[in-house]
Design a protein around this motif. Structure first.
Motif, short mmCIF file in Angstrom:
data_model
loop_
_atom_site.label_atom_id
_atom_site.label_comp_id
_atom_site.label_asym_id
_atom_site.label_seq_id
_atom_site.Cartn_x
_atom_site.Cartn_y
_atom_site.Cartn_z
N ARG A 71 0.83 -1.20 0.00
CA ARG A 71 0.00 0.00 0.00
C ARG A 71 0.86 1.26 0.00
NH1 ARG A 71 -3.24 -3.12 3.65
NH2 ARG A 71 -2.18 -2.13 5.43
N ARG A 72 1.98 1.24 0.79
CA ARG A 72 2.87 2.41 0.81
C ARG A 72 3.50 2.64 -0.55
NH1 ARG A 72 6.11 1.10 6.45
NH2 ARG A 72 4.33 1.30 7.87
N ALA A 73 3.96 1.56 -1.20
CA ALA A 73 4.55 1.70 -2.53
C ALA A 73 3.55 2.27 -3.52
CB ALA A 73 5.08 0.36 -3.01
N ALA A 74 2.30 1.84 -3.42
CA ALA A 74 1.27 2.36 -4.31
C ALA A 74 1.03 3.84 -4.07
CB ALA A 74 -0.03 1.57 -4.13
N ARG A 75 1.04 4.28 -2.76
CA ARG A 75 0.87 5.70 -2.47
C ARG A 75 2.04 6.52 -3.00
NH1 ARG A 75 -1.32 3.82 2.60
NH2 ARG A 75 0.74 4.08 3.59
N ARG A 76 3.28 5.98 -2.87
CA ARG A 76 4.44 6.71 -3.39
C ARG A 76 4.34 6.89 -4.90
NH1 ARG A 76 7.53 3.02 -0.07
NH2 ARG A 76 8.02 3.95 1.95
N ARG A 77 3.95 5.81 -5.57
CA ARG A 77 3.82 5.93 -7.03
C ARG A 77 2.76 6.95 -7.40
NH1 ARG A 77 4.56 0.22 -6.75
NH2 ARG A 77 2.30 -0.09 -6.74
#
Length: 269
Positions: A71-77
């Motif tokens: 989820r964090r990686a998706a928010r960063r992207r």
């Protein structure tokens, strides 16, 4: 005396008489030897894993942690995409604004020329020279709606064959549209050591009445488009000037100036 009777020894077995009997083998049917092993059902496959590899199911805590990382990686992207989209929109708007300004004001580069160049304290018989030049510069702003602010931090040099003879500065002033401004810039040199070749060449050129000199100008400016001013822009001017002699009454034989404008930023208020 009665004769003794010896018992007869049984004869030793020879190679010819040795018989080896093997135990009987159990009969094997040829049909049993070629029975194929059952394979996997259709639509399935078999994965062979080495014995030293242990496959375990991750605990629930690790599974939830992996989901949190995802989820964090998706928010960063998502944030990176938003930033890139914002930068692209800003660049597009600035390009549109610059295009509108260009179409409305039609900016043109200013023109410069050296109208006069006097030389003082240039004694070629001394070991070192400390010449003083007074350059009369003609600045022409051909634009109808564009003004020019000449800022501090300019650099003006006079050189001969790559050797700097004198240095000075460009004055700070506002150059209105459709205006020609003439000013005098003083350039001084101190303790300039000339090589023997340069000294001989200068003496010869001075006697022939053709002394080639170079003048380089670097000046920061700001351009005014109505109520809008640009950020700092660098203007570079290179002039080739030939004078008849190295005196205060020197006359220009030929001259040629080239202008190069380098934009360092976008337009701002």
């Amino acid at each position: 005396m009665a004769d003794r009777v010896h018992p007869l020894q049984p004869p030793e077995p020879t190679a010819a008489t040795t018989v080896t009997q093997n135990p009987p083998e159990s009969p094997v049917s040829s049909s049993d030897a070629f029975i194929p092993k059952p394979g996997p059902p259709p639509g399935t496959y078999v994965i062979q894993v080495p014995k030293d590899v242990i496959l375990r199911t991750p605990p629930p805590a690790n599974a939830s942690r992996a989901k949190a990382y995802a989820r964090r990686a998706a928010r960063r992207r998502g944030c990176c995409c938003l930033v890139l989209a914002g930068l692209g929109a800003l660049i597009f708007l600035l390009a549109v604004a610059a295009g509108v300004i260009f179409l409305v004001f039609r900016p043109r580069a200013p023109r410069y020329s050296i109208d006069a160049l006097s030389v003082a304290s240039f004694n070629l018989s001394d070991a070192t020279v400390s010449p003083v030049f007074e350059a009369t510069v003609r600045a022409d702003n051909p634009n109808k709606k564009v003004g020019i602010y000449y800022r501090d931090g300019s650099d003006v040099k006079v050189s001969y064959d790559g050797v700097t003879l004198s240095e000075g500065a460009w004055p700070t002033f506002y150059h209105p549209p459709r205006n020609v401004t003439v000013f005098v810039s003083e350039l001084k040199g101190a303790g300039i050591l000339l090589s023997s070749d340069n000294r001989r060449a200068l003496v010869k050129a001075n006697s022939e009445g053709k002394v080639p000199l170079g003048m380089s100008i670097k000046v920061p400016i700001k351009v005014k488009f109505g109520a809008v001013r640009s950020w700092t822009i660098k203007v570079k001017v290179n002039c080739d000037v030939t004078v008849d002699k190295l005196t205060e009454k020197a006359k220009i034989v030929s001259k040629d100036c080239r202008v190069k404008v380098k934009v360092l930023g976008f337009f701002g208020l």
